[in-house]
Design a protein around this motif. Structure first.
Motif, PDB file in Angstrom:
ATOM      1  N   SER A   8       0.844  -1.195   0.000  1.00  0.00           N
ATOM      2  CA  SER A   8       0.000   0.000   0.000  1.00  0.00           C
ATOM      3  C   SER A   8       0.881   1.247   0.000  1.00  0.00           C
ATOM      4  O   SER A   8       2.043   1.204   0.397  1.00  0.00           O
ATOM      5  CB  SER A   8      -0.949   0.008   1.201  1.00  0.00           C
ATOM      6  OG  SER A   8      -0.217   0.067   2.407  1.00  0.00           O
ATOM      7  N   SER A  12      -3.472   3.333   0.539  1.00  0.00           N
ATOM      8  CA  SER A  12      -4.225   2.726  -0.558  1.00  0.00           C
ATOM      9  C   SER A  12      -3.473   1.528  -1.122  1.00  0.00           C
ATOM     10  O   SER A  12      -2.252   1.576  -1.282  1.00  0.00           O
ATOM     11  CB  SER A  12      -4.441   3.741  -1.689  1.00  0.00           C
ATOM     12  OG  SER A  12      -5.345   4.741  -1.293  1.00  0.00           O
ATOM     13  N   ARG A  76     -10.901   5.568  -6.232  1.00  0.00           N
ATOM     14  CA  ARG A  76      -9.861   5.003  -5.365  1.00  0.00           C
ATOM     15  C   ARG A  76     -10.483   4.467  -4.083  1.00  0.00           C
ATOM     16  O   ARG A  76     -10.155   3.392  -3.610  1.00  0.00           O
ATOM     17  CB  ARG A  76      -8.799   6.067  -5.075  1.00  0.00           C
ATOM     18  CG  ARG A  76      -7.788   5.733  -3.989  1.00  0.00           C
ATOM     19  CD  ARG A  76      -7.086   4.423  -4.128  1.00  0.00           C
ATOM     20  NE  ARG A  76      -6.168   4.380  -5.227  1.00  0.00           N
ATOM     21  CZ  ARG A  76      -5.542   3.262  -5.597  1.00  0.00           C
ATOM     22  NH1 ARG A  76      -5.748   2.130  -4.953  1.00  0.00           N
ATOM     23  NH2 ARG A  76      -4.730   3.266  -6.602  1.00  0.00           N
ATOM     24  N   LYS A  77     -11.426   5.218  -3.491  1.00  0.00           N
ATOM     25  CA  LYS A  77     -12.074   4.771  -2.265  1.00  0.00           C
ATOM     26  C   LYS A  77     -12.849   3.481  -2.495  1.00  0.00           C
ATOM     27  O   LYS A  77     -12.778   2.552  -1.681  1.00  0.00           O
ATOM     28  CB  LYS A  77     -12.991   5.837  -1.701  1.00  0.00           C
ATOM     29  CG  LYS A  77     -13.694   5.319  -0.446  1.00  0.00           C
ATOM     30  CD  LYS A  77     -14.446   6.335   0.302  1.00  0.00           C
ATOM     31  CE  LYS A  77     -15.105   5.848   1.564  1.00  0.00           C
ATOM     32  NZ  LYS A  77     -15.160   4.446   1.858  1.00  0.00           N
ATOM     33  N   ASP A  80     -10.362   0.657  -2.928  1.00  0.00           N
ATOM     34  CA  ASP A  80      -9.755   0.331  -1.641  1.00  0.00           C
ATOM     35  C   ASP A  80     -10.728  -0.410  -0.727  1.00  0.00           C
ATOM     36  O   ASP A  80     -10.326  -1.310   0.007  1.00  0.00           O
ATOM     37  CB  ASP A  80      -9.238   1.580  -0.939  1.00  0.00           C
ATOM     38  CG  ASP A  80      -7.867   1.998  -1.429  1.00  0.00           C
ATOM     39  OD1 ASP A  80      -7.157   1.161  -2.029  1.00  0.00           O
ATOM     40  OD2 ASP A  80      -7.500   3.161  -1.207  1.00  0.00           O
ATOM     41  N   ASP A  81     -12.002  -0.039  -0.766  1.00  0.00           N
ATOM     42  CA  ASP A  81     -12.998  -0.749   0.038  1.00  0.00           C
ATOM     43  C   ASP A  81     -13.062  -2.222  -0.363  1.00  0.00           C
ATOM     44  O   ASP A  81     -13.098  -3.110   0.494  1.00  0.00           O
ATOM     45  CB  ASP A  81     -14.384  -0.113  -0.101  1.00  0.00           C
ATOM     46  CG  ASP A  81     -14.508   1.204   0.636  1.00  0.00           C
ATOM     47  OD1 ASP A  81     -13.638   1.530   1.482  1.00  0.00           O
ATOM     48  OD2 ASP A  81     -15.487   1.934   0.369  1.00  0.00           O
ATOM     49  N   ASN A  84      -9.726  -3.898   0.619  1.00  0.00           N
ATOM     50  CA  ASN A  84      -9.671  -4.075   2.070  1.00  0.00           C
ATOM     51  C   ASN A  84     -10.550  -5.250   2.498  1.00  0.00           C
ATOM     52  O   ASN A  84     -10.194  -5.997   3.408  1.00  0.00           O
ATOM     53  CB  ASN A  84     -10.096  -2.793   2.791  1.00  0.00           C
ATOM     54  CG  ASN A  84      -9.686  -2.811   4.241  1.00  0.00           C
ATOM     55  OD1 ASN A  84      -8.561  -3.166   4.571  1.00  0.00           O
ATOM     56  ND2 ASN A  84     -10.596  -2.424   5.108  1.00  0.00           N
TER      57      ASN A  84
END
Length: 108
Positions: A8, A12, A76-77, A80-81, A84
């Motif tokens: 990361s 991210s 990106r969010k 990343d969710d 993750n």
């Protein structure tokens, strides 16, 4: 053993590699099947739900990915969710099957 390495940058996910075989069972390897299923579900989500194309390679006992550097913040969010979710799932598998999977994450 399956080895999972995530990298990361600034929190991210930018890169990941899953390699090896769990060797949990010769007949029904639930660990390998679980890793493959969740990885492909997440990758399909990134490509087909979020709409983000990214580089990945798949071979027997090997899967790697690299995320693009130029994703918009909202994209990106979402990526990343999903990544993750993959990471947390694999951490849980590692907790249950310590002899079969090792997961690590480093900041680059």
């Amino acid at each position: 053993m399956i080895n999972v390495i995530f990298e990361s940058k600034n929190g991210s996910f930018v890169k990941g590699e899953i390699s090896g075989h769990a060797e949990f069972s010769d007949e029904n390897d639930i660990v390998c099947a679980s890793v493959s299923a969740v990885a492909f579900a997440v990758f399909n989500g990134i490509e087909n739900v979020v709409g983000t194309q990214f580089g990945y390679e798949v071979k027997d006992g090997y899967l790697s990915f690299v995320m693009p550097d130029d994703l918009k913040p909202d994209t990106r969010k979402r990526v990343d969710d999903l990544l993750n979710t993959l990471y947390l799932y694999l951490i849980e598998l590692e907790r249950q099957y310590k002899q079969n999977i090792k997961v690590s994450k480093t900041e680059v």
